[in-house]
Design a protein around this motif. Structure first.
Motif, PDB file in Angstrom:
ATOM      1  N   GLY A   1     120.909  77.119 -84.976  1.00 22.63           N
ATOM      2  CA  GLY A   1     119.642  76.691 -85.556  1.00 22.63           C
ATOM      3  C   GLY A   1     119.385  75.210 -85.345  1.00 22.63           C
ATOM      4  N   VAL A   2     118.117  74.868 -85.147  1.00 22.42           N
ATOM      5  CA  VAL A   2     117.738  73.478 -84.895  1.00 22.42           C
ATOM      6  C   VAL A   2     118.081  72.605 -86.089  1.00 22.42           C
ATOM      7  N   ARG A   3     117.769  73.064 -87.265  1.00 25.34           N
ATOM      8  CA  ARG A   3     117.985  72.272 -88.480  1.00 25.34           C
ATOM      9  C   ARG A   3     119.445  71.864 -88.632  1.00 25.34           C
ATOM     10  N   ARG A   4     120.350  72.805 -88.459  1.00 24.67           N
ATOM     11  CA  ARG A   4     121.769  72.505 -88.634  1.00 24.67           C
ATOM     12  C   ARG A   4     122.288  71.578 -87.547  1.00 24.67           C
ATOM     13  N   VAL A   5     121.893  71.848 -86.313  1.00 20.31           N
ATOM     14  CA  VAL A   5     122.410  71.047 -85.203  1.00 20.31           C
ATOM     15  C   VAL A   5     121.921  69.606 -85.294  1.00 20.31           C
ATOM     16  N   VAL A   6     120.645  69.416 -85.614  1.00 22.23           N
ATOM     17  CA  VAL A   6     120.095  68.055 -85.686  1.00 22.23           C
ATOM     18  C   VAL A   6     120.729  67.282 -86.840  1.00 22.23           C
ATOM     19  N   ALA A   7     120.824  67.899 -88.007  1.00 22.40           N
ATOM     20  CA  ALA A   7     121.442  67.218 -89.144  1.00 22.40           C
ATOM     21  C   ALA A   7     122.901  66.879 -88.857  1.00 22.40           C
ATOM     22  N   ALA A   8     123.623  67.822 -88.251  1.00 27.39           N
ATOM     23  CA  ALA A   8     125.030  67.567 -87.913  1.00 27.39           C
ATOM     24  C   ALA A   8     125.152  66.464 -86.860  1.00 27.39           C
ATOM     25  N   SER A   9     124.225  66.424 -85.913  1.00 25.10           N
ATOM     26  CA  SER A   9     124.265  65.400 -84.870  1.00 25.10           C
ATOM     27  C   SER A   9     124.049  64.010 -85.455  1.00 25.10           C
ATOM     28  N   LEU A  10     123.103  63.900 -86.385  1.00 20.21           N
ATOM     29  CA  LEU A  10     122.875  62.613 -87.035  1.00 20.21           C
ATOM     30  C   LEU A  10     124.088  62.194 -87.860  1.00 20.21           C
ATOM     31  N   ALA A  11     124.707  63.163 -88.527  1.00 16.88           N
ATOM     32  CA  ALA A  11     125.922  62.850 -89.283  1.00 16.88           C
ATOM     33  C   ALA A  11     127.047  62.396 -88.353  1.00 16.88           C
ATOM     34  N   LEU A  12     127.143  63.013 -87.168  1.00 18.42           N
ATOM     35  CA  LEU A  12     128.165  62.627 -86.206  1.00 18.42           C
ATOM     36  C   LEU A  12     127.920  61.215 -85.687  1.00 18.42           C
ATOM     37  N   VAL A  13     126.660  60.879 -85.437  1.00 21.27           N
ATOM     38  CA  VAL A  13     126.317  59.521 -85.008  1.00 21.27           C
ATOM     39  C   VAL A  13     126.676  58.517 -86.102  1.00 21.27           C
ATOM     40  N   ALA A  14     126.347  58.850 -87.345  1.00 17.16           N
ATOM     41  CA  ALA A  14     126.679  57.957 -88.455  1.00 17.16           C
ATOM     42  C   ALA A  14     128.186  57.777 -88.585  1.00 17.16           C
ATOM     43  N   LEU A  15     128.931  58.863 -88.409  1.00 16.92           N
ATOM     44  CA  LEU A  15     130.391  58.782 -88.482  1.00 16.92           C
ATOM     45  C   LEU A  15     130.940  57.900 -87.370  1.00 16.92           C
ATOM     46  N   GLY A  16     130.473  58.139 -86.145  1.00 18.26           N
ATOM     47  CA  GLY A  16     130.972  57.361 -85.013  1.00 18.26           C
ATOM     48  C   GLY A  16     130.641  55.885 -85.142  1.00 18.26           C
ATOM     49  N   SER A  17     129.395  55.582 -85.536  1.00 23.62           N
ATOM     50  CA  SER A  17     128.996  54.190 -85.686  1.00 23.62           C
ATOM     51  C   SER A  17     129.687  53.543 -86.880  1.00 23.62           C
ATOM     52  N   GLY A  18     129.813  54.303 -87.974  1.00 25.04           N
ATOM     53  CA  GLY A  18     130.437  53.750 -89.176  1.00 25.04           C
ATOM     54  C   GLY A  18     131.909  53.411 -88.986  1.00 25.04           C
ATOM     55  N   LEU A  19     132.629  54.241 -88.278  1.00 24.32           N
ATOM     56  CA  LEU A  19     134.049  53.990 -88.067  1.00 24.32           C
ATOM     57  C   LEU A  19     134.308  52.801 -87.151  1.00 24.32           C
ATOM     58  N   THR A  20     133.310  52.412 -86.335  1.00 18.79           N
ATOM     59  CA  THR A  20     133.514  51.221 -85.510  1.00 18.79           C
ATOM     60  C   THR A  20     133.673  49.970 -86.373  1.00 18.79           C
ATOM     61  N   LEU A  21     133.187  50.010 -87.607  1.00 18.66           N
ATOM     62  CA  LEU A  21     133.280  48.848 -88.482  1.00 18.66           C
ATOM     63  C   LEU A  21     134.721  48.545 -88.876  1.00 18.66           C
ATOM     64  N   VAL A  22     135.610  49.543 -88.774  1.00 19.46           N
ATOM     65  CA  VAL A  22     137.007  49.342 -89.160  1.00 19.46           C
ATOM     66  C   VAL A  22     137.955  49.546 -87.979  1.00 19.46           C
ATOM     67  N   MET A  23     137.456  49.671 -86.765  1.00 16.86           N
ATOM     68  CA  MET A  23     138.330  49.893 -85.608  1.00 16.86           C
ATOM     69  C   MET A  23     139.097  48.610 -85.279  1.00 16.86           C
ATOM     70  N   THR A  24     140.249  48.808 -84.639  1.00 17.27           N
ATOM     71  CA  THR A  24     141.094  47.665 -84.254  1.00 17.27           C
ATOM     72  C   THR A  24     141.556  47.744 -82.805  1.00 17.27           C
ATOM     73  N   GLN A  25     141.415  48.900 -82.159  1.00 15.83           N
ATOM     74  CA  GLN A  25     141.917  49.103 -80.808  1.00 15.83           C
ATOM     75  C   GLN A  25     140.784  49.534 -79.885  1.00 15.83           C
TER      76      GLN A  25
END
Length: 444
Positions: free
Chosen positions: A83-107
């Motif tokens: 479904g479009v709704r689930r995939v789009v919401a999950a994709s935005l959450a994945l982008v937020a996760l990926g971008s958010g974790l860069t704030l604490v990356m070290t390597q």
């Protein structure tokens, strides 16, 4: 797969839900484009903070572009299955996760995983087919207008996000810029979940502009498998020299736009003494002119042989790239502004004639999937260019060889376009042609 029963149109008092869905879709497309364009403004701040080389940061961008491109042809399969709704919401959450974790990356490897895979897959699921699916399902009237608006999302996202990201990176720090991306994605994900629906019938309504007695078109049988169709179309199209000509030229298109200008224009201008905020504003301005150039190119595609249009676009783009080293400096001179104007008009002008050639040579039914693979080559070319230009900068201390290489490749692409054979335009029923156009236009 859900089967939607025939139904009569619901009352149309007030704002039709389709426009709310379209607004949320536009927001997601703008956000995805903004996330992708932010990488160029963050290269130097990351290098200064962690001591990483240009080759390391450019490699992460390359992986992002390649994963983004290769995700696109299969995005429809995910949306049909879940479904479009689930995939789009999950994709935005994945982008937020990926971008958010860069704030604490070290390597450095963490940057590659987060930028390359998390953000790459997330944005790749929000680009190629997302807008087309929404337009096809939610609109009967004004469908072309809606798709045209969705097509400008990449330019709008670049215009909206780049100056803010560059300002934050130049001031409080790159983590504030990464936090902006994270916050916007987190805010947009629940909004998508609340407003978006997979079909109008899920809300007991019909698409906007649907005539009386309209019934939903039959859904494709699930046993076909969208991924299997995509791979089968690739195998069949690969037997054609025209496919490889379009594949190669669009690979060069990605090399000379997202890969070189989109990723390295800001650091290259900074090498010549230009502040990052100024160069980011110029890159955003390219996005403004891109909107005009895309519309104009679509108008010309209906009137001029697409092969000749592509020849002109690639040839003059190549010539302009050869002059970039002489144009960059600490200040914006009229000659540099002229380059920004031309490059903006030419940025995605190649898309409408490329789409037209896919339709003319491979038929209406296969044109969308064929262009999906051609678009994937665009992003792979962009990924290779991002790494190549970063390596050139690290080895030589400047981007001169990268500009010359891109210029030469564009001139070569212009010549290749003239080798594509002439083929009579295949006349298809209006509704079929509209659907295919919707499928492919969003991928810009």
């Amino acid at each position: 797969m859900t089967v939607h029963a025939p139904m009569s149109p619901s009352p149309t008092r007030g704002l039709h839900r389709a426009w709310l869905v379209a607004a949320v879709t536009m927001g997601a497309l703008i956000a995805a484009a903004g996330f992708r364009s932010s990488t160029g403004a963050l290269l130097e701040p990351l290098e200064a903070d962690f001591g990483w080389s240009r080759a390391t940061t450019s490699g992460a961008v390359s992986l992002n572009l390649v994963v983004y491109g290769l995700t696109a042809p299969f995005a429809a399969a995910l949306m049909e299955r879940f479904g479009v709704r689930r995939v789009v919401a999950a994709s935005l959450a994945l982008v937020a996760l990926g971008s958010g974790l860069t704030l604490v990356m070290t390597q450095a490897w963490q940057l590659w995983v987060l930028w390359g895979f998390a953000v790459g897959i997330g944005t790749g699921s929000l680009a190629l087919v997302f807008g087309a699916i929404v337009a096809n399902r939610w609109f009967v009237a004004h469908r072309g207008l809606v798709v045209g608006v969705f097509s400008a999302a990449s330019s709008t996202g670049q215009l909206v996000f780049l100056p803010a990201i560059a300002h934050l990176a130049d001031g409080p720090g790159w983590r504030w810029a990464g936090g902006l991306v994270t916050a916007f994605a987190l805010l947009l994900a629940p909004l998508v979940w609340l407003v978006m629906r997979d079909h109008p019938a899920d809300l007991g309504t019909t698409p906007y502009g649907a005539p009386a007695g309209w019934t939903p078109p039959p859904a494709p049988p699930v046993e076909r498998g969208a991924a299997r169709v995509a791979l089968g179309t690739l195998a069949e199209s690969a037997r054609s020299r025209t496919f490889w000509a379009l594949f190669a030229t669009f690979w060069i298109c990605g090399w000379s736009t997202n890969g070189l200008i989109g990723t390295h224009f800001i650091p290259a201008a900074h090498d010549h003494g230009m502040p990052e905020t100024t160069s980011a504003s110029l890159l955003a301005l390219i996005g403004v002119f891109d909107i005009v150039g895309t519309i104009a190119s679509g108008w010309l595609t209906d009137r001029v042989d697409s092969r000749y249009l592509l020849f002109g676009y690639y040839f003059f783009r190549g010539l302009s790239l050869l002059f970039v080293p002489a144009l960059l400096g600490p200040h914006v001179h009229p000659s540099l502004f002229l380059f920004v104007l031309f490059y903006g008009l030419d940025w995605v002008a190649t898309v409408p004639p490329t789409v037209a050639l896919c339709r003319q040579h491979f038929g209406v039914e296969k044109a969308g999937v064929v262009f999906g693979w051609v678009f994937a080559s665009h992003m792979v070319g962009a990924g290779v260019a991002a790494s190549f230009a970063g390596w050139v900068r690290q080895v030589n201390g400047d981007y001169f060889a990268a500009w010359m290489t891109a210029g030469g490749l564009c001139v070569a692409a212009a010549v290749v376009c003239l080798t594509i054979p002439r083929r009579p335009v295949e006349v298809a029923p209006a509704h079929e042609d509209a659907e295919v156009g919707d499928c492919v236009t969003d991928s810009m």
